[in-house]
Write an enzyme that holds these catalytic residues in place. Structure first.
Site, PDB file in Angstrom:
ATOM      1  N   ARG A  51     -36.676   2.424  69.038  1.00 27.62           N
ATOM      2  CA  ARG A  51     -36.209   2.830  67.503  1.00 27.62           C
ATOM      3  C   ARG A  51     -35.357   2.136  66.557  1.00 27.62           C
ATOM      4  NH1 ARG A  51     -32.913   7.800  70.328  1.00 27.62           N
ATOM      5  NH2 ARG A  51     -32.143   5.982  71.545  1.00 27.62           N
ATOM      6  N   ASP A  58     -28.128  15.215  89.447  1.00 26.58           N
ATOM      7  CA  ASP A  58     -27.129  14.198  88.802  1.00 26.58           C
ATOM      8  C   ASP A  58     -25.872  14.355  89.834  1.00 26.58           C
ATOM      9  OD1 ASP A  58     -26.211  12.859  86.278  1.00 26.58           O
ATOM     10  OD2 ASP A  58     -24.578  14.411  86.747  1.00 26.58           O
ATOM     11  N   LYS A 104     -24.332  11.000  92.041  1.00 26.19           N
ATOM     12  CA  LYS A 104     -22.840  10.249  92.105  1.00 26.19           C
ATOM     13  C   LYS A 104     -22.474  10.530  93.472  1.00 26.19           C
ATOM     14  CE  LYS A 104     -22.645  11.827  87.194  1.00 26.19           C
ATOM     15  NZ  LYS A 104     -22.591  13.015  86.509  1.00 26.19           N
TER      16      LYS A 104
END
Ligand code: HSE
Length: 410
Positions: A44, A196, A200
């Site tokens: 972008r 997630d 970890k």
């Protein structure tokens, strides 16, 4: 003058650029070097932002600039992050990443690549957002033999559970709010389903026990099935339901990593960790217990950890030896989840205590009963098979199990 580059200008990447520009003078003073945020790689354009003129679309611009010694990777995901990070390391550029998916899946390869090219692959931001935990594990606590790590490692789910408990907010509204605040992953399924937190605990397990633990080896359950009713009943019994990521070293020497909602006793500090905050409890033979606490997600907390890594990388001349683990093909050192054993919270259809005691033996005194349902904590620890057998034995007595949570013992 040393140049930095940032790959990805989303929530974390833009935080890295903005925090660096805000605190440039004091960062340079602490480094003893002049630094320039030279390139931002993104597909972008950002014409309205002060750093819009730094945007490049081609990774080769960064790879081919010999003055770029340190790169921050904040793109997330494996493709193209893995190729880009590996190419940077192969070019002798140290990388700091916030991308836990990358570290959990490819950390062994990238650490080896960094070593081969005498640079560093750092990932303090990949676990616990702002909380320093990676560096403490391999540096400050390096003298310890670790026996367990347990933590709240996902800010989004902790935020959601908290909103459900404290404000009676429904799941979807709380999730939308977490997304709005920039806590959730691009695909929030990774937060809600526990992936997630799994990534970890893989990273912490690999670092603490020295062998790469892949996400596929971790029993992972998220919070989608957690009902407000159990959250409230657990509270009445003196427990809080939290998504707990944990690894234990068992007596046989194997490790057992898990991610699942657990009932945490109210005198355990982890039960007091609320909102987007994360906490990690580490057990080692020297320290007994140490706890680390802070904001687990969000733009600037995560950017703070990425920049901390970049600042150290600028000052290092060589690969540091302490932050690494072995690349292993076998999972022999990981115990099967079926042996996981814990006292349990149960919610069943209405039952008298004597019928329950026939199945479970003694129950803890804390028991709640209504006309429709009974809630209790078992006195004994039960493993997976024992839970299955208990559910069958209860069914024969016409009692159905409606919910079950293991109790976290710190
Ligand atoms: N989605 C993650 C969380 C971001 O909620 O904890 C920080 O890793």
């Amino acid at each position: 003058m040393e140049k930095f580059a940032v790959l990805g200008c989303g929530v974390v990447g833009s935080g890295v650029v903005e925090l660096f520009e805000k605190n440039k003078a004091l960062i340079e003073k602490r480094c003893g070097k002049s630094l320039e945020m030279a390139y931002i790689l993104d597909l972008r354009d950002f014409p309205d932002r002060p750093y819009g003129n730094k945007v490049v679309k081609d990774i080769n611009v960064i790879l081919n600039d010999p003055d770029v010694k340190v790169v921050a990777e904040c793109m997330g995901g494996l493709k193209p992050a893995f190729t880009f990070v590996k190419s940077c390391l192969e070019a002798g550029k140290s990388v700091a990443t916030s991308n836990k998916e990358l570290v959990a899946a490819k950390g062994d390869i990238l650490l080896k690549t960094a070593k081969e090219h005498d640079c560093n692959f750092f990932f303090e931001a990949s676990v616990g957002g702002a909380i320093p935990i990676i560096r403490p594990l391999h540096k400050c606590l390096a003298a310890n033999d670790f026996s367990a790590i347990a933590g709240i490692l996902n800010g989004t789910t902790n935020f959601i559970l908290n909103k459900m408990i404290k404000e009676n907010m429904d799941f979807s509204t709380a999730l939308a709010l977490a997304q709005e605040k920039g806590y959730a992953e691009k695909d929030p399924t990774a937060d809600v389903e526990g992936h997630d937190a799994c990534r970890k605990i893989c990273i912490l397990s690999s670092l603490a026990f020295g062998k790469h633990v892949y996400p596929e080896s971790v029993h992972t359950k998220g919070i989608r099935e957690v009902e407000l009713k159990d959250v409230e009943l657990c509270n009445q019994l003196g427990y809080t339901i939290k998504l707990i990521a944990r690894v234990q070293r068992l007596e046989n020497g194997k490790i057992l990593p898990t991610v699942m909602p657990m009932a945490v006793e109210e005198d355990n500090l982890l039960s007091q960790v609320n909102g987007v905050y994360n906490a990690v409890m580490v057990r080692g033979d020297g320290i007994s217990k140490a706890m680390f606490y802070g904001r687990g997600a969000g733009k600037f907390p995560t950017a703070s950890a990425v920049l901390g890594d970049m600042i150290e990388e600028v000052q290092l001349e060589h690969t540091i030896p302490s932050q690494t683990w072995e690349n292993v093909n076998s999972t022999d050192f990981i115990e099967d989840f079926s042996v996981f054993s814990a006292k349990r919270y149960f919610r069943t259809t209405s039952a008298d205590i004597s019928a329950l005691s026939e199945v479970f033996g003694e129950l803890q005194e804390r028991t709640v009963s209504t006309e429709e349902e009974t809630v209790f904590i078992t006195e004994n620890a039960l493993n997976f098979t024992e839970v299955e057998n208990a559910v069958k034995a209860l069914a024969k007595k016409g009692i159905n199990v409606l919910a079950e949570y293991p109790i976290l013992v710190s």
